[in-house]
Design a protein around this motif. Sequence first.
Motif, mmCIF file in Angstrom:
data_model
loop_
_atom_site.group_PDB
_atom_site.id
_atom_site.type_symbol
_atom_site.label_atom_id
_atom_site.label_comp_id
_atom_site.label_asym_id
_atom_site.label_seq_id
_atom_site.Cartn_x
_atom_site.Cartn_y
_atom_site.Cartn_z
ATOM 1 N N GLY A 33 -150.089 154.658 -2.406
ATOM 2 C CA GLY A 33 -150.136 153.246 -2.055
ATOM 3 C C GLY A 33 -148.773 152.602 -2.143
ATOM 4 N N SER A 34 -148.788 151.335 -2.444
ATOM 5 C CA SER A 34 -147.550 150.581 -2.558
ATOM 6 C C SER A 34 -146.684 151.172 -3.654
ATOM 7 C CB SER A 34 -147.855 149.121 -2.880
ATOM 8 O OG SER A 34 -146.677 148.452 -3.268
ATOM 9 N N ASP A 35 -145.399 151.251 -3.395
ATOM 10 C CA ASP A 35 -144.467 151.772 -4.384
ATOM 11 C C ASP A 35 -144.482 150.914 -5.649
ATOM 12 O OD1 ASP A 35 -142.451 153.535 -5.326
ATOM 13 O OD2 ASP A 35 -140.927 152.063 -4.792
ATOM 14 N N LEU A 36 -144.940 149.690 -5.530
ATOM 15 C CA LEU A 36 -144.960 148.801 -6.696
ATOM 16 C C LEU A 36 -146.206 149.005 -7.546
ATOM 17 C CD1 LEU A 36 -143.692 145.575 -4.914
ATOM 18 C CD2 LEU A 36 -142.368 147.208 -6.258
ATOM 19 N N ASP A 37 -147.224 149.657 -7.007
ATOM 20 C CA ASP A 37 -148.473 149.854 -7.727
ATOM 21 C C ASP A 37 -148.416 151.128 -8.559
ATOM 22 O OD1 ASP A 37 -149.507 147.612 -6.510
ATOM 23 O OD2 ASP A 37 -150.470 148.729 -4.900
ATOM 24 N N LEU A 38 -148.728 150.975 -9.836
ATOM 25 C CA LEU A 38 -148.861 152.123 -10.715
ATOM 26 C C LEU A 38 -150.272 152.107 -11.271
ATOM 27 C CD1 LEU A 38 -145.531 151.977 -12.767
ATOM 28 C CD2 LEU A 38 -146.112 153.577 -10.952
ATOM 29 N N PRO A 39 -150.813 153.269 -11.601
ATOM 30 C CA PRO A 39 -152.127 153.271 -12.236
ATOM 31 C C PRO A 39 -152.062 152.519 -13.564
ATOM 32 C CG PRO A 39 -151.184 155.485 -12.167
ATOM 33 C CD PRO A 39 -150.239 154.580 -11.460
ATOM 34 N N GLY A 40 -153.206 152.042 -14.037
ATOM 35 C CA GLY A 40 -153.255 151.294 -15.287
ATOM 36 C C GLY A 40 -152.781 152.095 -16.480
ATOM 37 N N ASP A 41 -153.012 153.387 -16.474
ATOM 38 C CA ASP A 41 -152.610 154.245 -17.582
ATOM 39 C C ASP A 41 -151.600 155.266 -17.074
ATOM 40 O OD1 ASP A 41 -152.547 155.522 -20.058
ATOM 41 O OD2 ASP A 41 -154.198 156.856 -19.528
ATOM 42 N N VAL A 42 -150.344 155.091 -17.461
ATOM 43 C CA VAL A 42 -149.289 156.018 -17.053
ATOM 44 C C VAL A 42 -149.076 157.009 -18.192
ATOM 45 C CG1 VAL A 42 -146.860 156.261 -16.445
ATOM 46 C CG2 VAL A 42 -148.171 154.325 -15.562
ATOM 47 N N PRO A 43 -149.405 158.295 -17.957
ATOM 48 C CA PRO A 43 -149.176 159.293 -19.003
ATOM 49 C C PRO A 43 -147.700 159.331 -19.401
ATOM 50 C CG PRO A 43 -150.466 160.224 -17.201
ATOM 51 C CD PRO A 43 -149.976 158.881 -16.745
ATOM 52 N N PRO A 44 -147.406 159.465 -20.681
ATOM 53 C CA PRO A 44 -146.005 159.432 -21.130
ATOM 54 C C PRO A 44 -145.155 160.586 -20.603
ATOM 55 C CG PRO A 44 -147.474 159.985 -22.956
ATOM 56 C CD PRO A 44 -148.347 159.620 -21.782
ATOM 57 N N THR A 45 -145.784 161.649 -20.110
ATOM 58 C CA THR A 45 -145.029 162.785 -19.570
ATOM 59 C C THR A 45 -144.579 162.567 -18.128
ATOM 60 O OG1 THR A 45 -147.105 163.808 -18.896
ATOM 61 C CG2 THR A 45 -146.206 164.453 -21.044
ATOM 62 N N TRP A 46 -145.207 161.628 -17.423
ATOM 63 C CA TRP A 46 -144.940 161.432 -16.003
ATOM 64 C C TRP A 46 -143.476 161.099 -15.704
ATOM 65 C CZ3 TRP A 46 -148.577 157.829 -12.673
ATOM 66 C CH2 TRP A 46 -148.308 158.009 -11.324
ATOM 67 N N PRO A 47 -142.846 160.114 -16.383
ATOM 68 C CA PRO A 47 -141.440 159.820 -16.064
ATOM 69 C C PRO A 47 -140.516 161.021 -16.271
ATOM 70 C CG PRO A 47 -142.372 158.076 -17.426
ATOM 71 C CD PRO A 47 -143.384 159.183 -17.387
ATOM 72 N N GLY A 48 -140.772 161.822 -17.289
ATOM 73 C CA GLY A 48 -139.941 163.008 -17.525
ATOM 74 C C GLY A 48 -140.071 164.029 -16.409
ATOM 75 N N ALA A 49 -141.287 164.189 -15.898
ATOM 76 C CA ALA A 49 -141.509 165.116 -14.784
ATOM 77 C C ALA A 49 -140.768 164.634 -13.543
ATOM 78 C CB ALA A 49 -143.000 165.263 -14.505
ATOM 79 N N VAL A 50 -140.809 163.332 -13.291
ATOM 80 C CA VAL A 50 -140.094 162.776 -12.137
ATOM 81 C C VAL A 50 -138.594 162.952 -12.317
ATOM 82 C CG1 VAL A 50 -139.563 160.645 -10.873
ATOM 83 C CG2 VAL A 50 -141.932 161.174 -11.503
ATOM 84 N N ASP A 51 -138.099 162.725 -13.521
ATOM 85 C CA ASP A 51 -136.672 162.892 -13.793
ATOM 86 C C ASP A 51 -136.220 164.319 -13.484
ATOM 87 O OD1 ASP A 51 -134.132 161.892 -14.853
ATOM 88 O OD2 ASP A 51 -134.517 163.257 -16.523
ATOM 89 N N LEU A 52 -136.995 165.300 -13.935
ATOM 90 C CA LEU A 52 -136.639 166.702 -13.658
ATOM 91 C C LEU A 52 -136.717 167.012 -12.164
ATOM 92 C CD1 LEU A 52 -138.356 168.448 -16.681
ATOM 93 C CD2 LEU A 52 -135.903 168.182 -16.279
#
Length: 145
Positions: free
Chosen positions: A90-109
């Motif tokens: 969806g919209s790049d501005l929309d995030l799910p209500g619960d963002v797992p704490p591992t997600w940003p690290g996976a994107v960074d890698l």
Amino acid sequence: MTHVETERDGIVIKGSESSLTYSPRAVTLSDGTTITHESQGGSLSSVWATDLGDCYVEVVYVGDGPEGGELVVVVPADDVIIVGDLYPAGSDLDLPGDVPPTWPGAVDLAMGLTTTTTTVLTSHGQITREEFDASHQRLLGAVNG
């Protein structure tokens, strides 16, 4: 030559001898072999690579995203990375209500596997590296406040 095509069943990487079809948590080769992360019942723990004839491909588990077990595919010959669901739908501005704490690290890698010219494909289409970076910043904000 472009080896990557978006088809109805997923993103397909075609080589001269075989092909594979990508979905965010599984990669299926043309011979029926399926590659999935251990968390999804497979045997992949970090990296798997293959030569499709004239196209080398790497399948990488960089960490869990929104659901867990998301895979990233790198196609060096075409300077393409497929990040699947690591980029929010969806919209790049929309995030799910619960963002797992591992997600940003996976994107960074996953971002570390790109260059300024890399084409970034998601489950929902092509994005720019800058859009991928912006979503990373929003994920960090959601996790860290």
